[in-house]
Design a protein around this motif. Structure first.
Motif, PDB file in Angstrom:
ATOM      1  N   HIS A   1     -15.115   8.562  -4.796  1.00 57.38           N
ATOM      2  CA  HIS A   1     -14.070   8.025  -4.267  1.00 57.38           C
ATOM      3  C   HIS A   1     -13.121   7.589  -5.046  1.00 57.38           C
ATOM      4  O   HIS A   1     -11.892   7.613  -4.721  1.00 57.38           O
ATOM      5  CB  HIS A   1     -14.535   6.603  -3.354  1.00 57.38           C
ATOM      6  CG  HIS A   1     -15.869   6.998  -2.379  1.00 57.38           C
ATOM      7  ND1 HIS A   1     -17.139   6.228  -2.344  1.00 57.38           N
ATOM      8  CD2 HIS A   1     -15.741   7.501  -1.344  1.00 57.38           C
ATOM      9  CE1 HIS A   1     -17.485   6.658  -1.298  1.00 57.38           C
ATOM     10  NE2 HIS A   1     -16.821   7.535  -0.606  1.00 57.38           N
ATOM     11  N   ASP A   2     -13.411   7.602  -6.281  1.00 58.16           N
ATOM     12  CA  ASP A   2     -12.239   7.043  -7.170  1.00 58.16           C
ATOM     13  C   ASP A   2     -11.519   8.319  -7.594  1.00 58.16           C
ATOM     14  O   ASP A   2     -10.269   8.167  -8.361  1.00 58.16           O
ATOM     15  CB  ASP A   2     -12.768   6.332  -8.538  1.00 58.16           C
ATOM     16  CG  ASP A   2     -13.889   7.190  -9.111  1.00 58.16           C
ATOM     17  OD1 ASP A   2     -13.995   8.412  -8.966  1.00 58.16           O
ATOM     18  OD2 ASP A   2     -14.144   6.693 -10.216  1.00 58.16           O
ATOM     19  N   THR A   3     -11.954   9.490  -7.091  1.00 59.04           N
ATOM     20  CA  THR A   3     -10.893  10.704  -7.320  1.00 59.04           C
ATOM     21  C   THR A   3     -10.002  10.966  -6.125  1.00 59.04           C
ATOM     22  O   THR A   3      -9.363  12.003  -6.074  1.00 59.04           O
ATOM     23  CB  THR A   3     -11.760  11.862  -7.741  1.00 59.04           C
ATOM     24  OG1 THR A   3     -12.569  12.201  -6.578  1.00 59.04           O
ATOM     25  CG2 THR A   3     -12.645  11.709  -8.945  1.00 59.04           C
ATOM     26  N   ILE A   4     -10.365  10.446  -5.057  1.00 55.47           N
ATOM     27  CA  ILE A   4      -9.277  10.548  -3.833  1.00 55.47           C
ATOM     28  C   ILE A   4      -8.171   9.714  -3.679  1.00 55.47           C
ATOM     29  O   ILE A   4      -8.418   8.594  -3.830  1.00 55.47           O
ATOM     30  CB  ILE A   4     -10.243  10.371  -2.536  1.00 55.47           C
ATOM     31  CG1 ILE A   4     -11.487  11.023  -2.627  1.00 55.47           C
ATOM     32  CG2 ILE A   4      -9.441  10.315  -1.449  1.00 55.47           C
ATOM     33  CD1 ILE A   4     -12.549  10.781  -1.413  1.00 55.47           C
ATOM     34  N   PRO A   5      -7.032  10.234  -3.808  1.00 53.05           N
ATOM     35  CA  PRO A   5      -5.899   9.323  -3.793  1.00 53.05           C
ATOM     36  C   PRO A   5      -5.422   8.935  -2.539  1.00 53.05           C
ATOM     37  O   PRO A   5      -5.874   9.329  -1.613  1.00 53.05           O
ATOM     38  CB  PRO A   5      -4.763  10.629  -4.291  1.00 53.05           C
ATOM     39  CG  PRO A   5      -5.220  11.654  -4.160  1.00 53.05           C
ATOM     40  CD  PRO A   5      -6.764  11.597  -3.990  1.00 53.05           C
TER      41      PRO A   5
ATOM     42  N   THR B   1      -0.437   7.855  -5.694  1.00 52.01           N
ATOM     43  CA  THR B   1      -1.753   8.417  -6.749  1.00 52.01           C
ATOM     44  C   THR B   1      -2.513   7.651  -7.123  1.00 52.01           C
ATOM     45  O   THR B   1      -3.894   8.088  -7.528  1.00 52.01           O
ATOM     46  CB  THR B   1      -0.632   8.746  -7.958  1.00 52.01           C
ATOM     47  OG1 THR B   1      -0.024   7.539  -8.609  1.00 52.01           O
ATOM     48  CG2 THR B   1       0.170   9.758  -7.911  1.00 52.01           C
TER      49      THR B   1
ATOM     50  N   SER C   1      -6.243   5.585  -6.618  1.00 52.86           N
ATOM     51  CA  SER C   1      -7.390   6.097  -5.763  1.00 52.86           C
ATOM     52  C   SER C   1      -7.763   5.076  -4.518  1.00 52.86           C
ATOM     53  O   SER C   1      -7.159   3.954  -4.533  1.00 52.86           O
ATOM     54  CB  SER C   1      -8.675   5.976  -6.639  1.00 52.86           C
ATOM     55  OG  SER C   1      -8.971   4.600  -6.876  1.00 52.86           O
ATOM     56  N   ILE C   2      -8.252   5.575  -3.649  1.00 55.30           N
ATOM     57  CA  ILE C   2      -8.707   4.800  -2.374  1.00 55.30           C
ATOM     58  C   ILE C   2      -9.696   3.541  -2.706  1.00 55.30           C
ATOM     59  O   ILE C   2      -9.876   2.631  -2.089  1.00 55.30           O
ATOM     60  CB  ILE C   2      -9.342   5.542  -1.237  1.00 55.30           C
ATOM     61  CG1 ILE C   2     -10.868   6.123  -1.794  1.00 55.30           C
ATOM     62  CG2 ILE C   2      -8.515   6.730  -0.768  1.00 55.30           C
ATOM     63  CD1 ILE C   2     -11.626   6.889  -0.672  1.00 55.30           C
TER      64      ILE C   2
ATOM     65  N   ASP D   1      -9.059   1.949  -5.557  1.00 56.70           N
ATOM     66  CA  ASP D   1      -8.124   0.988  -5.893  1.00 56.70           C
ATOM     67  C   ASP D   1      -7.670  -0.066  -4.675  1.00 56.70           C
ATOM     68  O   ASP D   1      -7.325  -1.075  -4.670  1.00 56.70           O
ATOM     69  CB  ASP D   1      -6.991   1.518  -6.578  1.00 56.70           C
ATOM     70  CG  ASP D   1      -7.365   1.987  -7.889  1.00 56.70           C
ATOM     71  OD1 ASP D   1      -8.568   1.678  -8.539  1.00 56.70           O
ATOM     72  OD2 ASP D   1      -6.897   2.928  -8.443  1.00 56.70           O
TER      73      ASP D   1
END
Length: 326
Positions: free
Chosen positions: A2-6, A85, A87-88, A90
């Motif tokens: 998930h932390d790679t999906i902006p 930019t 992540s979701i 965040d």
């Protein structure tokens, strides 16, 4: 991961906006016509505030007539935003820590991005370009376990009445009392109380006491401190000692408490308070050695307390007898 999906991949790009000079009636008409739950207020091309369904409800409770009130007078500001930019994950963290459900996406170095950056609301000329909006609705499709984690944690185990000296207990709390006679207090007796100190506990303690130090509430901020993340308030951890002492036989009255804080306690850890009665000071007063341990049995704080233990009032004693016969 998930932390790679902006945020840019899931945001709604067609944002409904209104001018600060528009009336609340016009904004409400936009909400209904566009089937959305918020309107972003834009001044000279820059996002300046937001008006949500919740804001409408609040204002209706406070004002007799909203019809001709300008949006600028009721909008929520400053505006908390996020970079496209980011992540979701965040975005989820930011929504949870700020207790909001709508997050405008702004392409600007000044926008809130979560993660390692400080959470800085933006407004006016510094707000940057509005490129979209992300809400809990969009995030639910991708990370439901993260979005719902806070609400699920609030679904605490039910209260139950099992003791005469406390109003209620919960199934996820553990209490143990070791003594020759559990109806009286004697030197050598040991009381243990355990519970998980959750995110909800920390937020409720901050609200109740006013101790809103960001080391306890802001993950991005806390990550840059010596602790590397958020920690439980020291006094909240110390409160587990009070919980253990409250369950001694009788009515426990604090006279003094001294504590040395040895180590931080991470949020979400199960902590255990251990209280051993070490000295009878006469006249129903006792000195007690106290300690709190984390989930790995490492000591978090230690000290001692002096308490006065009165007899239970007659009503509590009768309640206890009734519970025994049921």
């Amino acid at each position: 991961m998930h932390d790679t999906i902006p945020v840019a991949e899931i945001m709604v790009e067609d944002v409904v906006t209104a001018s600060p000079d528009a009336t609340v009636t016009e904004a409400a008409t936009l909400l209904r016509a566009e089937s959305v739950s918020s309107v972003i207020v834009v001044r000279d091309g820059d996002p300046a505030g937001i008006l949500t369904e919740g804001d409408f409800a609040t204002q209706l409770c406070e004002r007799a007539d909203l019809g001709h009130v300008a949006v600028r007078d009721v909008m929520s500001t400053p505006l908390t935003t996020i970079e496209p930019t980011a992540s979701i994950v965040d975005a989820v963290d930011l929504l949870r820590t700020t207790d909001i459900e709508h997050l405008p996406v702004v392409s600007s170095a000044e926008a809130t991005t979560g993660g390692d950056d400080d959470a800085t609301p933006t407004e006016g000329d510094d707000a940057g370009e509005l490129v979209g909006i992300v809400t809990t609705t969009e995030l639910t499709y991708y990370v439901p376990q993260l979005v719902h984690r806070a609400s699920e944690s609030r679904q605490r185990p039910p209260r139950r009445r099992v003791r005469s000296d406390t109003l209620y207990e919960r199934d996820d709390w553990d209490f143990e009392y070791r003594g020759a006679d559990e109806s009286t207090v004697s030197v050598g007796d040991v009381a243990r109380f355990s519970k998980t100190l959750s995110d909800d506990d920390v937020e409720a303690f901050a609200e109740a006491t006013g101790d809103t130090n960001r080391i306890h509430l802001d993950e991005a901020y806390a990550a840059e401190t010596r602790f590397g993340g958020r920690i439980v308030h020291g006094v909240l951890a110390n409160g587990l000692i009070s919980a253990a002492l409250a369950r001694l036989p009788g009515v426990t009255i604090y006279l003094s408490q001294e504590s040395s804080f040895r180590a931080p306690l991470s949020i979400g850890e199960r902590a255990t308070a251990v209280c051993e009665i070490v000295e009878d000071l006469d006249r129903a007063k006792y000195r007690i050695e106290t300690a709190v341990f984390d989930g790995d049995d490492a000591i978090v704080l230690e000290g001692d307390a002096v308490v006065l233990v009165d007899d239970l009032p007659p009503m509590a004693a009768r309640d206890g007898d009734a519970a025994t016969t049921q």
